[in-house]
Enzyme design. Structure first.
Site, PDB file in Angstrom:
ATOM      1  N   ILE A 195       0.822  -1.214   0.000  1.00 45.66           N
ATOM      2  CA  ILE A 195       0.000   0.000   0.000  1.00 45.66           C
ATOM      3  C   ILE A 195       0.858   1.266   0.000  1.00 45.66           C
ATOM      4  O   ILE A 195       0.394   2.328  -0.416  1.00 45.66           O
ATOM      5  CB  ILE A 195      -0.971   0.016   1.201  1.00 45.66           C
ATOM      6  CG1 ILE A 195      -0.215  -0.041   2.535  1.00 45.66           C
ATOM      7  CG2 ILE A 195      -1.939  -1.126   1.109  1.00 45.66           C
ATOM      8  CD1 ILE A 195      -1.111   0.146   3.738  1.00 45.66           C
ATOM      9  N   GLU A 196       2.108   1.160   0.449  1.00 45.60           N
ATOM     10  CA  GLU A 196       2.977   2.336   0.453  1.00 45.60           C
ATOM     11  C   GLU A 196       3.402   2.719  -0.958  1.00 45.60           C
ATOM     12  O   GLU A 196       3.351   3.889  -1.333  1.00 45.60           O
ATOM     13  CB  GLU A 196       4.227   2.061   1.297  1.00 45.60           C
ATOM     14  CG  GLU A 196       4.013   2.162   2.789  1.00 45.60           C
ATOM     15  CD  GLU A 196       3.847   3.594   3.259  1.00 45.60           C
ATOM     16  OE1 GLU A 196       4.020   4.514   2.447  1.00 45.60           O
ATOM     17  OE2 GLU A 196       3.522   3.779   4.439  1.00 45.60           O
ATOM     18  N   SER A 197       3.851   1.743  -1.737  1.00 49.88           N
ATOM     19  CA  SER A 197       4.488   2.055  -3.019  1.00 49.88           C
ATOM     20  C   SER A 197       4.066   1.147  -4.158  1.00 49.88           C
ATOM     21  O   SER A 197       4.574   1.302  -5.261  1.00 49.88           O
ATOM     22  CB  SER A 197       6.007   1.943  -2.866  1.00 49.88           C
ATOM     23  OG  SER A 197       6.370   0.613  -2.497  1.00 49.88           O
ATOM     24  N   TYR A 201      -5.639   4.040   5.886  1.00 47.66           N
ATOM     25  CA  TYR A 201      -4.353   3.362   5.777  1.00 47.66           C
ATOM     26  C   TYR A 201      -4.371   1.987   6.440  1.00 47.66           C
ATOM     27  O   TYR A 201      -3.957   0.991   5.835  1.00 47.66           O
ATOM     28  CB  TYR A 201      -3.274   4.244   6.406  1.00 47.66           C
ATOM     29  CG  TYR A 201      -1.866   3.794   6.135  1.00 47.66           C
ATOM     30  CD1 TYR A 201      -1.279   3.983   4.888  1.00 47.66           C
ATOM     31  CD2 TYR A 201      -1.106   3.187   7.122  1.00 47.66           C
ATOM     32  CE1 TYR A 201       0.010   3.586   4.634  1.00 47.66           C
ATOM     33  CE2 TYR A 201       0.196   2.784   6.881  1.00 47.66           C
ATOM     34  CZ  TYR A 201       0.742   2.984   5.643  1.00 47.66           C
ATOM     35  OH  TYR A 201       2.018   2.577   5.383  1.00 47.66           O
TER      36      TYR A 201
END
Length: 552
Positions: A145-147, A249
């Site tokens: 989910i970050e990158s 998130y």
């Protein structure tokens, strides 16, 4: 109804009574409703952009499995599948989590198919670093989910790499960031830094959902949300006090854990690639080298070298400053070691364009002297070191290393070193080369060498010039660093050398060398986190800068 019960059994659900269990499981979490959440930036990235930045060729994929239509399950199926996962982290289910599961399983299913294949390379690396720090292995899905597992990802606020470190946070955890190297993009080093950062956050909060939230928006924002909620330390109880992006998130992280484990239940298939992603190793490089030099000598596609080494921002390993790890396939690594000198010298003037020294362009009066100059030499004696020689001659150690092409500070007795450079008027150099005979060097005195120059004219070649100046072609090529016999009109050549004795300068008092060591960013709570936690603000504006953001 029979089909529905079969679906329940597929996730390991034994009893049909759990179909109605949703209303009784974690009521606070299941009742979460939020239509204003902001999805993590990576989840909105265009697939074409990701395919370009992943730098992996999927065009020749030949999957036995074909992507089918998505299958939508009852809430109780998602609830039980998450609850049954063997993890110390709480992966609870609610309607916000459901939104992200639907997004992965439906709109972003193609992205999931690619990430399943890329994860075969990254997930073992993540697990090793997390296990080393004693952290839950489920955290390996944070970069999903970050990158979107993109090592060169850069968010709109500058968070960079797989783990989306902000510059200050990355530097606080020991990552080197400069114009040529950004270790936030180094998969190995950034993963180790992220594991230490997560461990430090857990030492503060003792709750993994709060840790993940703090990783996204910073501990300052989480602390303010806790304060606004009256001191509650449960993510779902402070949910509406968090920045909007952080609200989505943790649910996105829970959904990523679900989809990466149960993708096949939704007819999602890994999109395979024929490119080699596993058999890689590292070789340490101490000299400047350009990726094009490696690519051309070893016959490796430039795009592959970039994919294996995303930490080098300008296709160049800096070298000299320190040793850097270069990632190559194992079979090419041995070829690199065998052909190292050939690689370093291949078209070096074309790819390594920075000049080491430009003193020769400056006369003592400040005018140009067309690159001509005198070198003052000193023969190393027993007990000498670069610091002592530099102090004695009023120069720096870095200048000595640059002038003499030294890779380290080690020097051997008897070696001649250039210890000063003095600009010379070109008129003095245009002398009769035939009268310049080489003189023997006295090992007990300092010497300097005066070069005689000649400017190439039409019709000249090395043979004629060598004969005219009573030297050999080999000497001309050696003095001028020529790799071939080709000459260009107007080029100045050294056509003779004369060594003369000069008075050795009196030694000056040597100053002690001092060294500093980089402060280790690790520990129970790093200095970076301590500083963040000590900062206080009354600003209530919700500003999110992405994962590992700077303190407000």
């Amino acid at each position: 109804m029979k089909k529905f019960f079969l679906i329940l059994f597929s996730c390991g659900i034994i009893s049909t009574t759990i179909v109605f269990a949703q209303e009784n499981l974690h009521p606070n979490k299941d009742n979460i409703q939020d239509n204003s959440i902001v999805a993590p930036e990576s989840l909105n990235e265009h697939l074409a952009t990701l395919l370009h930045e992943w730098q992996i060729d999927f065009s020749k994929s030949d999957n036995m499995c074909r992507q089918g239509a998505n299958v939508v399950f009852h809430d109780s199926v998602y609830t039980q599948c998450l609850y049954d996962m063997p993890t110390e982290m709480e992966l609870s289910y609610n309607q916000v989590v459901r939104q992200y599961i639907d997004m992965y399983a439906n709109r972003r299913r193609d992205m999931v198919g690619y990430m399943l294949t890329i994860g075969k390379y990254y997930f073992p690396m993540f697990e090793e670093a997390l296990d080393k720090q004693g952290l839950p292995l489920e955290l390996k899905y944070l970069p999903v989910i970050e990158s979107a597992l993109n090592p060169v990802a850069v968010s709109r606020v500058g968070a960079t790499g797989l783990w989306q470190f902000m510059l200050r946070t990355g530097q606080g955890y020991g990552l080197q960031i400069n114009s040529l190297v950004d270790e936030r993009r180094d998969p190995h080093k950034s993963t180790e830094a992220a594991a230490r950062y997560l461990k430090d956050l857990y030492a503060i909060y003792g709750d993994w959902n709060l840790v993940i939230a703090a990783y996204n928006c910073g501990p300052g924002n989480v602390n303010k949300a806790i304060a606004r909620s009256g001191g509650k330390r449960d993510y779902w109880q402070i949910y509406y006090n968090l920045p909007r992006e952080t609200r989505g998130y943790v649910p996105a992280f829970i959904a990523a854990n679900y989809i990466m484990n149960f993708y096949d239940k939704h007819n999602i298939c890994p999109i395979e690639s024929f490119q080699e992603m596993i058999a890689l190793d590292t070789v340490h490089v101490e000299n400047q080298v350009h990726f094009n030099q490696i690519a051309e000598v070893l016959d490796i596609p430039l795009s592959d070298i970039r994919r294996w080494n995303p930490q080098f921002k300008k296709d160049r390993v800096p070298g000299n400053y320190q040793r850097y790890a270069l990632v190559l396939p194992i079979n090419k690594m041995y070829a690199f070691l065998e052909k190292k000198d050939e690689i370093m010298n291949f078209r070096r003037d074309d790819y390594i364009t920075h000049r080491e020294n430009t003193d020769g362009y400056l006369a003592s009066s400040g005018s140009s002297v067309s690159g001509n100059g005198e070198n003052v030499y000193y023969r190393v004696r027993r007990g000498d070191n670069l610091s002592k020689i530099a102090s004695r001659n009023g120069v720096t150690v870095s200048q000595l290393r640059s002038w003499n092409n030294l890779r380290s500070t080690r020097i051997s007795a008897g070696k001649n070193l250039i210890v000063r450079k003095k600009a010379v008027d070109p008129a003095v150099l245009e002398t009769d080369a035939a009268t310049m005979a080489q003189q023997p060097t006295n090992p007990e005195t300092a010497t300097k060498t005066v070069n005689a120059y000649y400017r190439v004219r039409n019709g000249d070649n090395l043979g004629k010039i060598a004969q005219r100046n009573r030297v050999t072609v080999a000497q001309l090529k050696s003095w001028n660093g020529l790799r071939s016999d080709r000459l260009s009109v107007g080029k100045q050549l050294i056509v003779n050398k004369k060594t003369v004795t000069v008075e050795e300068p009196q030694p000056v008092q040597q100053t002690a060398e001092t060294t500093t060591s980089a402060k280790d960013g690790s520990g129970i709570i790093s200095n970076y986190l301590k500083q963040q936690l000590e900062e206080s603000t009354t600003d209530e504006t919700e500003v999110v800068t992405g994962a590992s953001m700077e303190a407000e």
